[in-house]
Design an enzyme around this catalytic site. Sequence first.
Site, short mmCIF file in Angstrom:
data_model
loop_
_atom_site.label_atom_id
_atom_site.label_comp_id
_atom_site.label_asym_id
_atom_site.label_seq_id
_atom_site.Cartn_x
_atom_site.Cartn_y
_atom_site.Cartn_z
N THR B 166 0.87 -1.19 0.00
CA THR B 166 0.00 0.00 0.00
C THR B 166 0.91 1.23 0.00
OG1 THR B 166 -0.22 -0.15 2.41
CG2 THR B 166 -1.98 -1.10 1.07
N LYS B 188 3.68 -6.76 4.31
CA LYS B 188 3.45 -5.38 3.89
C LYS B 188 3.04 -4.60 5.13
CE LYS B 188 0.18 -3.26 3.47
NZ LYS B 188 -0.68 -2.36 4.37
N THR B 199 1.47 -3.75 12.34
CA THR B 199 1.06 -3.71 10.94
C THR B 199 -0.30 -4.35 10.75
OG1 THR B 199 3.35 -4.27 10.64
CG2 THR B 199 2.10 -3.86 8.66
N GLU B 279 6.38 4.66 7.41
CA GLU B 279 5.96 5.95 6.85
C GLU B 279 6.78 7.10 7.42
OE1 GLU B 279 1.78 6.18 7.49
OE2 GLU B 279 1.32 4.93 5.76
N ASN B 398 0.38 11.00 6.12
CA ASN B 398 -0.87 10.67 6.80
C ASN B 398 -1.90 11.77 6.79
OD1 ASN B 398 -0.55 7.90 7.85
ND2 ASN B 398 1.34 8.79 8.63
N SER B 403 -5.73 7.16 3.66
CA SER B 403 -5.05 5.86 3.58
C SER B 403 -5.43 5.05 4.80
CB SER B 403 -3.55 6.04 3.49
OG SER B 403 -3.06 6.69 4.65
#
Lengths: 403, 403
Positions: B166, B188, B199, B279, B398, B403
Amino acid sequence: MTETPTATRLLRAQGVTAPAGFRAAGIAAGIKASGAPDLALVFNEGPDYAAAGVFTRNKVKAAPVLWTQQVLTTGQLRAVILNSGGANACTGPGGFQDTHATAEAVAAALSDWGTETGAIEVAVCSTGLIGDRLPMDKVLNGVRDIVHEMHGGLTGGDDAAHAIMTTDSVPKQVALHHQKWTVGGMAKGAGMLAPSLATMLCVLTTDAVAEPAALDHALRRAAARTFDRLDIDGSCSTNDTVLLLASGASEFTPSQADLDDAVLRVCDDLCAQLQADAEGVTKRVTVTVEGATSEDDALTAARVIARDSLVKTAVFGSDPNWGRVLAAVGMAPITLDPNRISVSFNGAAVCIDGVGVPGAREVDLSAPDIDITVDLNIGDAQAAVRTTDLSYAYVEENSAYSS
Amino acid sequence: MTETPTATRLLRAQGVTAPAGFRAAGIAAGIKASGAPDLALVFNEGPDYAAAGVFTRNKVKAAPVLWTQQVLTTGQLRAVILNSGGANACTGPGGFQDTHATAEAVAAALSDWGTETGAIEVAVCSTGLIGDRLPMDKVLNGVRDIVHEMHGGLTGGDDAAHAIMTTDSVPKQVALHHQKWTVGGMAKGAGMLAPSLATMLCVLTTDAVAEPAALDHALRRAAARTFDRLDIDGSCSTNDTVLLLASGASEFTPSQADLDDAVLRVCDDLCAQLQADAEGVTKRVTVTVEGATSEDDALTAARVIARDSLVKTAVFGSDPNWGRVLAAVGMAPITLDPNRISVSFNGAAVCIDGVGVPGAREVDLSAPDIDITVDLNIGDAQAAVRTTDLSYAYVEENSAYSS
């Protein structure tokens, strides 16, 4: 003895010297390298000296917190000395001796000035970078000077409110006037607004006649509903201190309920001022959780949402990303049914019974005040937490220099 | 049955198809508007179909999590279908029916392809934005196509690892080869790395012969020590899923200890890859708390420090602001003595017995890997948590889009 609410006036141009019986001052003592004001004094002229305080729940407590907790066991205070430019935290026994020496110097200066004062009647508050010893020559020289700068007029309180600022962009003060008595206050703090006790330094004053136990009751109740529910980044300072001093100069004794109410209103207003000036704020956010099985559950859930970085960055981006709110509330250690949760943003329903509402992605969150309400739909209890968004400016203020 | 550790090789160019008995594929099914790959399949050719899984502890669970928890009660899986481009979370009964229909379609397509399969043998994982229904026409068309794209070679695993990305900038996969058996994996996730389960989606495969209970033991132990201690922003996804499938194709039965060790090593490596690609990361941070009275206390303290926004922004600014570490550890609900805490940054002592060390403000933190070690000095237990700094880029990723 009860006055009607319409008989009160809330004025933001006034602070700790609004009630009768208080003098205050703020000066530049050279503690801050910038030369900005950095030393404040609040002095209670009496006739009463009743006082109460609430403190950080952080286990790592700064020297001035340890000192002030000790002196407050008497329930009496004549003066509060506050410095910005250094927290005097994590400074060991030497730092504690510095706090003690500061209180002794304030007592000596006030005694020389004409009011016999003991160090045990002097509270000390510090704010600034953790870990450095204070420049004591400057602090002690400043203490000798500041007693000669005290004013009973509004400028005294205003000077004091300026001198305790750190990353604050504006001073925070307010006074609530009743016909016969007044409560005033000042506060600083924009960064370490906290889970257990928000911020910060706050000194409240009143000319009401009140016993230490009455002040303590009013202060704990108010702090629990205001500073304790202001959560900017989940961090809790080593130095958080809120003090309430009563001079009795009005010769008026309010009921406990009226005292409780007045202290709550002043704390609530200072809290709103702290939120509006929080580090990096672009949006003021109130998270309300209702329909919980207990107020504790509602508060826990509101706090988890208010601290969630993904929720806070979405608000910064004006993105009505309600899924992040659901994900946050689902992490809270509370009783809930995921299929009964509803969410609204600024009054617009975005999620009902755990499922998105058509059009939810189009809700406009561009306004500076954002209300997030989560209804758990399993009980009657509710609680609200104030927070802010997580912006580039927050990262900048907290990464670009030591604070 | 035990091999020496020197007989193993860890290879990052390989993933879920490194062990014998597995095929995989990744395609663009049109679920993502961008046209990027968004559908992955991992297929176990047997002869065994033992499987185990661990899932998010978030009370708000996505439909595919609820489905996969159900089918795993059998301890058997033939296939895992994974999509990016949509989390299928907070989508109500309709969303659950979509998951069920996806599993049915996979089972039908595999049966047509020549392997009789039931929906109850198919795990489903989804990742992406919370709250939207999936475009089921595209998902079901994709399922029919993807079974024809399956490869047993390394490209199959590589395609699958790409299709589950993603906000990841790179795919994450690794394989650990023993002489007679292999464990491979892909993962991921770069955002909702979590308190209870980090996650993310992760599929692990092995050609070892192992009972479901043995796989479950190895997987729970490894997840608790790896994904569970990766905490980027304290947020815990609605979709976190880690699955382990065993084909038995090697005909080799490792000891439980060897299986545990191999699964731990693969999870640990995937965890490091997730941390490195989190991120907005500019620094990889490991927070170690030692000298605690229990491992639970050490882990709790490490997590509080790792989540503290003021610590994370200081690290982003390469500021050795150890006072923020002390303030953070002081908030942790653990046993501690503030006067015995020592802190070091990248091995340089900055605080000893709660007091700063001369020169602490000059410690160089400009390197991309930052080690923060806190010694509570009251016991023998220790634990470490991996995290990252809090940067402008984190805020951007973010806030700039949903997302």
